[in-house]
Design an enzyme around this catalytic site. Sequence first.
Site, short mmCIF file in Angstrom:
data_model
loop_
_atom_site.label_atom_id
_atom_site.label_comp_id
_atom_site.label_asym_id
_atom_site.label_seq_id
_atom_site.Cartn_x
_atom_site.Cartn_y
_atom_site.Cartn_z
N ARG B 10 10.60 31.35 -52.41
CA ARG B 10 10.03 32.46 -51.63
C ARG B 10 10.16 32.22 -50.14
NH1 ARG B 10 3.52 31.84 -52.03
NH2 ARG B 10 3.44 29.70 -52.76
N SER B 37 2.02 35.74 -49.46
CA SER B 37 2.47 35.04 -50.66
C SER B 37 3.95 35.25 -50.95
CB SER B 37 1.67 35.50 -51.87
OG SER B 37 0.30 35.17 -51.70
N GLU B 58 1.24 49.29 -55.89
CA GLU B 58 2.63 48.94 -56.19
C GLU B 58 3.47 50.16 -56.58
OE1 GLU B 58 -0.06 47.58 -57.63
OE2 GLU B 58 -0.14 45.63 -56.63
N ASP B 117 -3.35 30.53 -61.51
CA ASP B 117 -3.81 31.93 -61.58
C ASP B 117 -3.94 32.43 -63.02
OD1 ASP B 117 -4.33 32.35 -58.96
OD2 ASP B 117 -2.54 33.54 -58.53
N ARG B 167 6.49 30.91 -57.16
CA ARG B 167 5.43 30.37 -56.32
C ARG B 167 5.72 28.90 -55.99
NH1 ARG B 167 0.74 27.56 -57.94
NH2 ARG B 167 -0.81 27.47 -56.27
#
Lengths: 273, 328
Positions: B10, B37, B58, B117, B167
């Site tokens: 990312r 993020s 979204e 998460d 991530r």
Amino acid sequence: MMNDIDKLKEISRNLRKDILRMLHAAGSGHTGGSLSAIDMLTALYFSRMRHSPTPGASGPRDRFILSKGHGAPALYAVLAQSGYFDKKHLMTLRKVKSILSGHPYSPSTPGVEVCTGSLGQGLSISNGIAMALKLNKSDERVFCMMGDGETQEGQVWEAAMTAAHYKLDNVTAFLDNNGLQIDGVVKDVMGIEPIGDKWRAFGWEVYEIDGHDFGQILDAVDKAGRTKGKPSLIWAHTVKGKGVSFMENKVAFHGKAPSREELDLAMAELDAA
Amino acid sequence: MTEVKMKSLRDAYGQALADLGAENENIVVLDADLSGSTRTSIFAARFPERFFNMGVAEQDMVSTAAGLAAAGKIPFASTFAVFASGRAWDQVRQSVCMGKMNVKIVASHGGITVGEDGPTHQALEDIALMRVMPNITVIVPADAHETAAAVRRAAQLSGPFYIRTARDKFPVLLREDVEFTPGKAARLREGTDVAIIACGIMVSKALEAAEVLSNEGVSAAVVNMSSIKPIDVEMIVSMARETGAIVTAEEHSIIGGLGSAVAEEVSETEPVPVIRVGMRAAVGSSGAPEELLNLFGMNTEAVVEAARKAIGMKKEPAATQAKTVMTG
């Protein structure tokens, strides 16, 4: 010489006939919502929008997004009349290999900007175009048409927030408030009122009109064009099936094409109008 | 053993996007309240007028991106992979893909390596959901360098793209100047006994597995199939012919992802055993990324085991088979 309004009336009378003919030829399709929207589409395409059927034509180009995609016959009628494609195509509506799909499908139809029909997406798309136009410092405008039942879609309200948040005063949305949806009366299926208060609370300027009165339609479009710092909603009270007595306010004609007999009766009524 | 360099996909996306923004003013970026993020925040800081935060919405974001594309912009829309592929599926389908709109969806937090998460946020279905879309290019880069290359390529080519980032940091496997071409896979290791076709984080596991297998005397080829759609059919067929046994490895459900795509092609062209390494459980769990990869069988050992199984399933050579039939 005819004034602008009489001219528009004459055009929309003929476009109503085109809509009914193509729907009859198709044997299926959305009659009621096409007839409730056609006067507003006529006012836009033949009086207020700056557009050209020639791809890459110079000069400003206002955009129209039919969020209530099931009203496609109305859009196809104005596009053919405007010269985006030959009128002969209208009789191929909904048929295999036709350039005219049951709902707007941009890859095959000149003048159709995007694909719509799954409801609630057109206002977001209109916002995106409006954002791009603002980045380009263009004065081109975006017009979007939604159905009243369509505003039951949550995405409509996401888009309503976005347009106000980004102060998209180049967006003018029409709400074709004919009061009916497939399963019945909007207020019975899933109430959307208070319409004006909702849109105002979301940060929109609201102009409430009779969606079949050309004077009011043109006036509202002009007022929306002068509205700064926020988007405008033209809340148009309309009649589903408008212009054909036996189709008016009939839920049955939401998604039904006229039979031969119904077509003949409707044509006679429109000719006499 | 040389130390493996770890780099974030990312971060690579965020940097590449900001660089693209400087080169091309038609690049615009949308995010749904996750810009920190997804790393679109780097672009947002440099080009605030071309960055649109759409809030937690979204569906609106994806259709708005389609509108920006309709007016000639090159929108990159980012959020977590679960939301980009699932929450906005119909918007990706109708607003973006059907009309071949020039929208680039770059979704971060793909796969189980989302970690702590937990199940709701681990995208293990996104490749399947996006692969079935019309007119879309689906990319799962193997490392940070390939991520940057894919993002650059997506900006150059017209049409819808879905690019999955992560991530977690992934090992750097490819050269910094690696090129990306949709529909082109890369052989990272030659082999004759089995071919491991992998994407994303599993490419590094596949390379490790090939090393383990090599110590057992098994020669395993490794292919980086980062372009899930279009998929490199030629490479798949070559691998099937050359090795006669295929293992697929992905950080995704075994249903509908890379494994399915490879199996579909193999069964229609050069039928050989295909063993899929991927998520076999219904849903994930909270936990540390590596811990979860081990727990759910998406690790080096699982790839090694699958390779042994695939080799064991190879049919007898044609000549022997013919003899068996004749004498049978």
